[in-house]
Design a protein around this motif. Structure first.
Motif, PDB file in Angstrom:
ATOM      1  N   LEU A  21       0.560  -1.241   0.119  1.00 20.84           N
ATOM      2  CA  LEU A  21       0.161   0.120   0.092  1.00 20.84           C
ATOM      3  C   LEU A  21       0.890   1.250  -0.103  1.00 20.84           C
ATOM      4  O   LEU A  21       0.463   2.142  -0.621  1.00 20.84           O
ATOM      5  CB  LEU A  21      -0.909   0.019   1.265  1.00 20.84           C
ATOM      6  N   VAL A  22       2.032   1.058   0.595  1.00 23.43           N
ATOM      7  CA  VAL A  22       2.969   2.423   0.908  1.00 23.43           C
ATOM      8  C   VAL A  22       4.216   2.273  -0.089  1.00 23.43           C
ATOM      9  O   VAL A  22       4.343   3.286  -0.681  1.00 23.43           O
ATOM     10  CB  VAL A  22       3.161   2.546   2.137  1.00 23.43           C
ATOM     11  N   ALA A  23       4.943   1.110  -0.063  1.00 24.75           N
ATOM     12  CA  ALA A  23       6.310   1.130  -0.477  1.00 24.75           C
ATOM     13  C   ALA A  23       6.354   1.360  -1.902  1.00 24.75           C
ATOM     14  O   ALA A  23       7.038   2.233  -2.311  1.00 24.75           O
ATOM     15  CB  ALA A  23       6.764  -0.086  -0.244  1.00 24.75           C
ATOM     16  N   PRO A  24       5.284   0.812  -2.877  1.00 29.18           N
ATOM     17  CA  PRO A  24       5.304   0.977  -4.067  1.00 29.18           C
ATOM     18  C   PRO A  24       5.240   2.431  -4.816  1.00 29.18           C
ATOM     19  O   PRO A  24       5.971   2.809  -5.761  1.00 29.18           O
ATOM     20  CB  PRO A  24       4.025   0.209  -4.801  1.00 29.18           C
ATOM     21  N   HIS A  25       4.630   3.277  -3.945  1.00 25.81           N
ATOM     22  CA  HIS A  25       4.290   4.521  -4.162  1.00 25.81           C
ATOM     23  C   HIS A  25       5.770   5.448  -4.070  1.00 25.81           C
ATOM     24  O   HIS A  25       6.009   6.322  -4.997  1.00 25.81           O
ATOM     25  CB  HIS A  25       3.225   5.420  -3.319  1.00 25.81           C
ATOM     26  N   VAL A  69       8.549  -8.352  11.671  1.00 25.40           N
ATOM     27  CA  VAL A  69       9.534  -8.927  10.554  1.00 25.40           C
ATOM     28  C   VAL A  69       8.836  -9.029   9.164  1.00 25.40           C
ATOM     29  O   VAL A  69       9.463  -8.409   8.288  1.00 25.40           O
ATOM     30  CB  VAL A  69      10.151 -10.218  10.990  1.00 25.40           C
ATOM     31  N   MET A  70       7.683  -9.502   9.241  1.00 25.58           N
ATOM     32  CA  MET A  70       6.845  -9.621   7.780  1.00 25.58           C
ATOM     33  C   MET A  70       6.691  -8.245   7.400  1.00 25.58           C
ATOM     34  O   MET A  70       6.619  -7.932   5.931  1.00 25.58           O
ATOM     35  CB  MET A  70       5.647 -10.162   8.068  1.00 25.58           C
ATOM     36  N   ALA A  71       6.145  -7.260   8.159  1.00 25.21           N
ATOM     37  CA  ALA A  71       5.875  -5.770   7.607  1.00 25.21           C
ATOM     38  C   ALA A  71       7.298  -5.237   7.060  1.00 25.21           C
ATOM     39  O   ALA A  71       7.066  -4.458   6.096  1.00 25.21           O
ATOM     40  CB  ALA A  71       5.371  -4.985   8.689  1.00 25.21           C
ATOM     41  N   VAL A  72       8.327  -5.314   7.678  1.00 26.45           N
ATOM     42  CA  VAL A  72       9.588  -4.658   7.411  1.00 26.45           C
ATOM     43  C   VAL A  72      10.234  -5.541   6.072  1.00 26.45           C
ATOM     44  O   VAL A  72      10.308  -4.712   5.146  1.00 26.45           O
ATOM     45  CB  VAL A  72      10.479  -4.574   8.548  1.00 26.45           C
ATOM     46  N   PHE A  73      10.270  -6.792   6.016  1.00 24.90           N
ATOM     47  CA  PHE A  73      10.909  -7.164   4.899  1.00 24.90           C
ATOM     48  C   PHE A  73       9.873  -7.210   3.477  1.00 24.90           C
ATOM     49  O   PHE A  73      10.422  -7.109   2.463  1.00 24.90           O
ATOM     50  CB  PHE A  73      11.230  -8.770   5.201  1.00 24.90           C
ATOM     51  N   TRP A 100      10.535  -6.336  -0.376  1.00 28.39           N
ATOM     52  CA  TRP A 100      10.079  -7.125  -1.203  1.00 28.39           C
ATOM     53  C   TRP A 100       9.284  -6.838  -2.237  1.00 28.39           C
ATOM     54  O   TRP A 100       9.316  -6.856  -3.461  1.00 28.39           O
ATOM     55  CB  TRP A 100       9.922  -8.526  -0.544  1.00 28.39           C
ATOM     56  N   THR A 101       7.945  -6.727  -1.687  1.00 33.72           N
ATOM     57  CA  THR A 101       6.903  -6.469  -2.475  1.00 33.72           C
ATOM     58  C   THR A 101       6.872  -5.064  -3.552  1.00 33.72           C
ATOM     59  O   THR A 101       6.260  -5.282  -4.575  1.00 33.72           O
ATOM     60  CB  THR A 101       5.569  -6.438  -1.828  1.00 33.72           C
ATOM     61  N   ALA A 147       2.886   1.315  -9.482  1.00 35.24           N
ATOM     62  CA  ALA A 147       2.735   1.377  -8.107  1.00 35.24           C
ATOM     63  C   ALA A 147       1.574   1.643  -7.658  1.00 35.24           C
ATOM     64  O   ALA A 147       1.043   1.100  -6.638  1.00 35.24           O
ATOM     65  CB  ALA A 147       3.938   2.369  -7.586  1.00 35.24           C
ATOM     66  N   LEU A 148       0.906   2.526  -8.289  1.00 31.91           N
ATOM     67  CA  LEU A 148      -0.536   2.649  -7.813  1.00 31.91           C
ATOM     68  C   LEU A 148      -1.435   1.530  -8.004  1.00 31.91           C
ATOM     69  O   LEU A 148      -2.125   1.370  -7.092  1.00 31.91           O
ATOM     70  CB  LEU A 148      -1.227   3.895  -8.798  1.00 31.91           C
ATOM     71  N   TYR A 149      -1.426   0.937  -9.338  1.00 33.69           N
ATOM     72  CA  TYR A 149      -2.178  -0.241  -9.230  1.00 33.69           C
ATOM     73  C   TYR A 149      -1.744  -1.379  -8.308  1.00 33.69           C
ATOM     74  O   TYR A 149      -2.608  -2.158  -7.654  1.00 33.69           O
ATOM     75  CB  TYR A 149      -1.959  -0.496 -10.953  1.00 33.69           C
TER      76      TYR A 149
END
Length: 388
Positions: free
Chosen positions: A49-53, A96-100, A104-105, A324-326
């Motif tokens: 939701l955040v990282a790709p932007h 850990v999952m939230a950070v890695f 990754w995604t 990223a938005l999509y």
């Protein structure tokens, strides 16, 4: 160049082939209940939701997409090592999952833009490169069930770590694509975002990915409830991706004849059938096999169509932010919602009704494709014309 791109996809989806079929098995081994597993898997999707932007904005402004992809790959490997320290702590696993997953995604949308930029007017050849990602998934999912059965679930995080290292190494081999900066675009990004059809496309991705929530979160466990072991479950996962490979191989010749929007309509309609079969006929082997073959429609055809629609709509200058938005508001938010909903419904409603709800999500997506995307212009030439 196609071989280097293909290698990255192979590595990336080999890691996904560990994560999606077997990470719930690892979490169950640690003692987490279904609701907790659903919540943890939702974090994988919520990270998009955040990282790709952020990554999309940086990539479009700098034109250095592969630098960002490589940095994200290195950070993913470093952060993932935390899973060995936190053990069966829910808060620790969640952190850990939230950070890695944050690193990754976010890499995939940018690498999709890299691939299409390298292909240029040969974008119709995307399927032949992307299918190697599917092959990577098949190799790991088909063999992973036997490995887990023989060695136990505690081997899963080590296999995942190996896959993440492979992604980073493969990223070192891919050069930067041609640069197209945002200021060179004739259409401002804000104007593109005011188009109703763009948001209809994003909503379609949200619903379709939400429909996959029960499948990606609980399919292996669901099969176990019906007497199907992890070895066979891995083969069934692989069968779905074999169908995906076939679809990607068919795309260069078939897509120009069918058209993007028509193929998208068919893909979503067949998705409804797939989830109904999994919910209501999982014990009928012939229908279970049909449902897995329909992965070619519910994922592969849908992904190929929406990827090109986003690329066409946003153009090369805004490709990173468009993908990223999509990826975030569409597939990322949809996958997070789907995983959370599946975890919430699984115990009180059971797997069968949860998959029926998934079919309802795909039915709503079909309505959006039918009536919400009619104003979205699609270009079948030159981007999707068959090559020689």
């Amino acid at each position: 160049m196609p071989a280097r791109l293909a290698l990255w996809y192979f590595a990336y989806f080999a890691a996904v082939g560990v994560f999606l079929p077997f990470w719930p098995v690892y979490l169950r081994e640690l003692g987490f209940p279904a609701a907790a597993i659903g919540t943890l898997l939702a974090l994988y999707s919520a990270s998009r939701l955040v990282a790709p932007h952020l990554w999309g904005w940086l990539a479009d402004r700098s034109g250095r997409r592969m630098v960002i992809v490589r940095a994200g790959g290195a950070a993913t490997v470093l952060c993932f090592n935390g899973v060995f320290a936190v053990g069966d702590s829910f808060a620790g696993q969640a952190a850990v999952m939230a950070v890695f997953c944050f690193f990754w995604t976010a890499a995939l949308p940018q690498f999709e833009a890299v691939t299409l930029a390298h292909l240029g007017r040969d974008a119709h050849r995307y399927g032949r490169i992307r299918l190697w990602g599917s092959i990577g998934f098949i190799v790991v999912a088909a063999g992973g069930g036997a490995v887990v059965a023989a060695c136990g679930a505690l081997v899963i995080p080590w296999a995942m770590l190996a896959g993440l290292v492979a992604i980073f190494v493969a990223g070192l081999l891919v050069p930067e694509p041609p640069v197209a900066r945002a200021q060179d675009s004739a259409t401002p990004l804000g104007q593109l975002l005011r188009t109703k059809a763009v948001w209809a496309l994003i909503a379609t991705g949200f619903l379709q990915q939400a429909a996959h929530g029960p499948y990606y979160t609980f399919f292996t466990l669901y099969l176990g409830e019906h007497g199907i072991g992890e070895r066979t479950a891995g083969l069934l996962w692989a069968l779905g991706v074999v169908a995906e490979v076939g679809l990607f191989a068919w795309l260069p010749h078939g897509l120009p004849r069918v058209g993007l929007r028509r193929l998208l309509q068919l893909a979503v309609a067949l998705s409804v059938l797939r989830w109904l079969l999994l919910g209501l006929a999982v014990e009928v082997w012939a229908l279970l096999l049909v449902a897995q073959l329909l992965h070619a429609a519910s994922f592969a055809a849908f992904h190929a169509c929406t990827l090109q629609l986003v690329q066409q709509r946003f153009g090369p200058a805004h490709a990173g932010q468009g993908q990223a938005l999509y990826s975030s508001l569409g597939t990322g938010a949809g996958a997070a919602f789907g995983a959370w909903l599946a975890g919430t419904l699984w115990l009180p409603w059971g797997g069968a009704l949860t998959f029926v709800v998934a079919a309802g999500c795909s039915a709503l997506a079909w309505l959006l494709v039918q009536y919400g995307l009619h104003t979205l212009q699609t270009v079948d030439t030159p981007a999707t014309n068959p090559g020689p």
